[in-house]
Scaffold this active site. Structure first.
Site, PDB file in Angstrom:
ATOM      1  N   THR A  42       0.870  -1.182   0.000  1.00 49.48           N
ATOM      2  CA  THR A  42       0.000   0.000   0.000  1.00 49.48           C
ATOM      3  C   THR A  42       0.911   1.237   0.000  1.00 49.48           C
ATOM      4  O   THR A  42       2.032   1.178   0.519  1.00 49.48           O
ATOM      5  CB  THR A  42      -0.947   0.022   1.222  1.00 49.48           C
ATOM      6  OG1 THR A  42      -0.161  -0.164   2.388  1.00 49.48           O
ATOM      7  CG2 THR A  42      -2.018  -1.044   1.124  1.00 49.48           C
ATOM      8  N   VAL A  44       1.078   4.549   1.334  1.00 44.90           N
ATOM      9  CA  VAL A  44       1.588   5.293   2.500  1.00 44.90           C
ATOM     10  C   VAL A  44       2.564   4.410   3.287  1.00 44.90           C
ATOM     11  O   VAL A  44       3.657   4.836   3.682  1.00 44.90           O
ATOM     12  CB  VAL A  44       0.426   5.772   3.401  1.00 44.90           C
ATOM     13  CG1 VAL A  44       0.966   6.470   4.641  1.00 44.90           C
ATOM     14  CG2 VAL A  44      -0.523   6.689   2.633  1.00 44.90           C
ATOM     15  N   CYS A  45       2.159   3.161   3.486  1.00 40.82           N
ATOM     16  CA  CYS A  45       3.011   2.210   4.227  1.00 40.82           C
ATOM     17  C   CYS A  45       4.359   2.030   3.550  1.00 40.82           C
ATOM     18  O   CYS A  45       5.398   1.927   4.215  1.00 40.82           O
ATOM     19  CB  CYS A  45       2.325   0.848   4.324  1.00 40.82           C
ATOM     20  SG  CYS A  45       0.751   0.900   5.170  1.00 40.82           S
ATOM     21  N   THR A  46       4.365   1.998   2.243  1.00 39.17           N
ATOM     22  CA  THR A  46       5.621   1.813   1.510  1.00 39.17           C
ATOM     23  C   THR A  46       6.574   2.971   1.806  1.00 39.17           C
ATOM     24  O   THR A  46       7.769   2.766   2.039  1.00 39.17           O
ATOM     25  CB  THR A  46       5.323   1.698  -0.002  1.00 39.17           C
ATOM     26  OG1 THR A  46       4.500   0.546  -0.197  1.00 39.17           O
ATOM     27  CG2 THR A  46       6.591   1.572  -0.817  1.00 39.17           C
ATOM     28  N   MET A  49       7.863   2.613   5.511  1.00 38.23           N
ATOM     29  CA  MET A  49       8.873   1.556   5.647  1.00 38.23           C
ATOM     30  C   MET A  49      10.197   2.018   5.038  1.00 38.23           C
ATOM     31  O   MET A  49      11.267   1.787   5.600  1.00 38.23           O
ATOM     32  CB  MET A  49       8.392   0.282   4.944  1.00 38.23           C
ATOM     33  CG  MET A  49       7.353  -0.444   5.727  1.00 38.23           C
ATOM     34  SD  MET A  49       8.082  -1.047   7.267  1.00 38.23           S
ATOM     35  CE  MET A  49       6.636  -1.504   8.151  1.00 38.23           C
TER      36      MET A  49
END
Ligand code: BEZ
Length: 209
Positions: A42, A44-46, A49
């Site tokens: 996804t 935003v998560c990428t 991280m």
């Protein structure tokens, strides 16, 4: 489970992208930045991280180990890490917890049912070397976290512990700090031989290295 600042971070043993981890053993002697996010692959998560991976030296300088979590499997995490590395131009080396059954997410109150029953919101737990939770932040799924703030708050907690001081609004390292009201001005003269500035009896600034 409701967790609060000052609680011992619940221990757990879990599979991660770096093998089996038992939290308290793994973190021994270090601070931990434990953060959840909703799902692999996804956007935003990428970015989050990737940012954590890019800041590896910054976390290490603060004796802090990042530990990610999402409610996906190790196989999915490992595939996704390739994407994170590629799109965010980094090399992600910290462990990501696999939590497909939401067991750790439930333990840490990362599932907020009005957002999702199966995916974690963006929780942050800063845990100290004595395994105490020192900070809790919760962001919605749609808002990426500010990593300057995460590093800043670790700096504030560690500076506070080292010098028995508090930090004012928008403090960053090098700025003046606050002498807590629990320290009398008499005692402050001994504890802060560098001197302090008394704006009000309850508002006293000093400087620490
Ligand atoms: C994201 O990481 O982009 C995302 C994940 C779940 C909901 C909304 C955004």
């Amino acid at each position: 489970m409701t967790l609060r600042i000052g609680d011992i971070a619940p221990d757990f043993a879990v599979t991660t992208t770096k093998g089996e981890i038992a939290l308290h053993d793994w973190s021994k002697g270090s601070w931990v930045f434990f953060f959840s996010h909703p799902a692999d692959f996804t956007p935003v998560c990428t970015t989050e991280m990737g940012r954590t991976a890019q800041l590896a030296d910054q976390f290490s300088a603060r004796n802090t180990k990042p530990l990610g979590l999402s409610t996906d499997s190790v196989a999915e995490h490992l595939k996704w890490i390739e994407d994170v590395n590629h799109t965010q131009d980094t090399a992600l080396n910290f462990p990501i917890v696999a939590d497909p059954d939401c067991e750790i997410a439930q333990l840490y109150d990362m599932i907020h049912p009005n957002e999702s029953n199966t995916a974690a919101v963006r929780s942050v737990f800063i845990i100290d070397p004595e395994n105490r939770i020192r900070l809790i932040m919760t962001y919605p799924m749609s808002v990426g976290r500010n990593f300057d703030e995460i590093l800043r708050v670790i700096d504030a907690l560690q500076t506070g512990d080292a010098h028995k001081i508090a930090t004012p609004a928008d403090w960053t390292p090098g700025k003046k700090v606050i002498i807590p009201p629990s320290i009398s001005s008499e005692d402050a003269k001994e504890q802060f031989p560098q001197g302090f500035e008394e704006i009000r009896p309850y508002l006293r600034y000093t400087e620490v290295a």
